[in-house]
Design a protein around this motif. Structure first.
Motif, PDB file in Angstrom:
ATOM      1  N   ILE A 188      70.415  -3.574  -3.055  1.00  0.00           N
ATOM      2  CA  ILE A 188      71.178  -5.046  -3.373  1.00  0.00           C
ATOM      3  C   ILE A 188      72.462  -5.617  -4.083  1.00  0.00           C
ATOM      4  N   LEU A 189      72.743  -4.917  -5.052  1.00  0.00           N
ATOM      5  CA  LEU A 189      73.863  -5.309  -5.822  1.00  0.00           C
ATOM      6  C   LEU A 189      74.890  -5.041  -5.462  1.00  0.00           C
TER       7      LEU A 189
ATOM      8  N   ASP B 212      80.648  -4.975  -3.757  1.00  0.00           N
ATOM      9  CA  ASP B 212      81.369  -4.470  -2.779  1.00  0.00           C
ATOM     10  C   ASP B 212      81.785  -5.357  -2.317  1.00  0.00           C
ATOM     11  N   LEU B 213      80.963  -5.971  -1.409  1.00  0.00           N
ATOM     12  CA  LEU B 213      81.505  -7.283  -0.921  1.00  0.00           C
ATOM     13  C   LEU B 213      81.945  -8.484  -1.993  1.00  0.00           C
TER      14      LEU B 213
ATOM     15  N   ASP C 193      83.481 -17.845  -1.395  1.00  0.00           N
ATOM     16  CA  ASP C 193      82.171 -17.401  -2.035  1.00  0.00           C
ATOM     17  C   ASP C 193      82.518 -16.248  -3.289  1.00  0.00           C
ATOM     18  N   TYR C 194      84.102 -16.302  -3.220  1.00  0.00           N
ATOM     19  CA  TYR C 194      83.557 -15.228  -4.577  1.00  0.00           C
ATOM     20  C   TYR C 194      82.763 -15.390  -5.759  1.00  0.00           C
ATOM     21  N   THR C 195      83.357 -16.762  -5.845  1.00  0.00           N
ATOM     22  CA  THR C 195      82.142 -17.165  -7.128  1.00  0.00           C
ATOM     23  C   THR C 195      80.734 -16.782  -6.915  1.00  0.00           C
ATOM     24  N   ASP C 196      80.620 -17.683  -6.322  1.00  0.00           N
ATOM     25  CA  ASP C 196      79.285 -17.327  -5.586  1.00  0.00           C
ATOM     26  C   ASP C 196      78.853 -15.879  -5.852  1.00  0.00           C
TER      27      ASP C 196
ATOM     28  N   VAL D 217      75.868 -11.296  -8.343  1.00  0.00           N
ATOM     29  CA  VAL D 217      75.937  -9.791  -9.561  1.00  0.00           C
ATOM     30  C   VAL D 217      75.484 -10.357 -10.525  1.00  0.00           C
ATOM     31  N   ALA D 218      76.216 -11.437 -11.385  1.00  0.00           N
ATOM     32  CA  ALA D 218      76.163 -11.448 -12.573  1.00  0.00           C
ATOM     33  C   ALA D 218      74.012 -11.612 -12.587  1.00  0.00           C
ATOM     34  N   ALA D 219      73.596 -12.766 -11.965  1.00  0.00           N
ATOM     35  CA  ALA D 219      72.113 -12.994 -11.960  1.00  0.00           C
ATOM     36  C   ALA D 219      71.244 -11.562 -11.505  1.00  0.00           C
TER      37      ALA D 219
END
Length: 193
Positions: free
Chosen positions: A131-132, A137-138, A148-151, A156-158
């Motif tokens: 998933i990460l 990649d997304l 959605d870029y910031t989300d 990814v960080a989480a």
């Protein structure tokens, strides 16, 4: 979830006259697996709601960012108990041939796609790094100005933090035994350990 097949065994073992795994054993073995399945079912439901109806403003990253704490809460216990649970089930099946026969019958069901029990048990451990990598990649293919870029960056960080916590927990557990442990390497690729 299609590949969370162990709940089928749990439901079947609760009602089957052919083999009944004692409740304490079922709880020890299946509880953390069921928690992992439930969190993914919630995530799948949220993703379905987020993309139906589809628009260019849909945010998948927000879903994973929202569930990051829950993912950590269910994955850490599952990964920490994985080896003990696997050994417990293997040992129990060695001493209880009826359980072995029952598990073999369950694994022959179409829901299991001819996977072994070990394959099914490791699937949650493999899912999170996958998933990460998909989220990374997304994000790579999402424009910086997209909502959605910031989300995605937060998700990814989480998830990266969750994987680091899992890796650290595994390393701490493996250290006294002289072993090493890693779900995902620091550069985001599959680990050889």
């Amino acid at each position: 979830m299609r590949d969370c097949g162990l709940p089928v065994i749990l439901r079947t073992s609760s009602t089957s006259a052919r083999y009944h795994l004692p409740s304490a054993d079922r709880t020890f073995f299946f509880l953390s697996f069921l928690c992992v399945c439930r969190i993914h079912e919630k995530i799948a439901s949220e993703i379905s709601a987020a993309i139906d109806p589809w628009s260019s403003d849909c945010s998948l990253g927000a879903v994973y960012a929202k569930f990051a704490d829950d993912i950590a809460k269910v994955y850490l216990p599952y990964v920490n108990a994985y080896d003990d649970s696997r050994r417990f089930l293997q040992d129990t099946m060695k001493h209880k041939p009826k359980l072995q026969a029952f598990v073999n019958r369950c694994l022959a069901l179409p829901e299991f796609s001819r996977q072994s029990l070990a394959d099914i048990l490791i699937r949650p451990v493999q899912r999170l790094p996958t998933i990460l990598l998909l989220l990374k990649d997304l994000q790579k293919h999402t424009e910086d100005c997209h909502p959605d870029y910031t989300d995605l960056a937060m998700a990814v960080a989480a998830l990266d933090d969750v994987l680091k916590a899992i890796n650290e927990s595994g390393r701490v557990a493996a250290a006294p035994l002289g072993g090493s442990y890693s779900v995902l390497s620091s550069n985001g690729s599959w680990s050889d350990n």
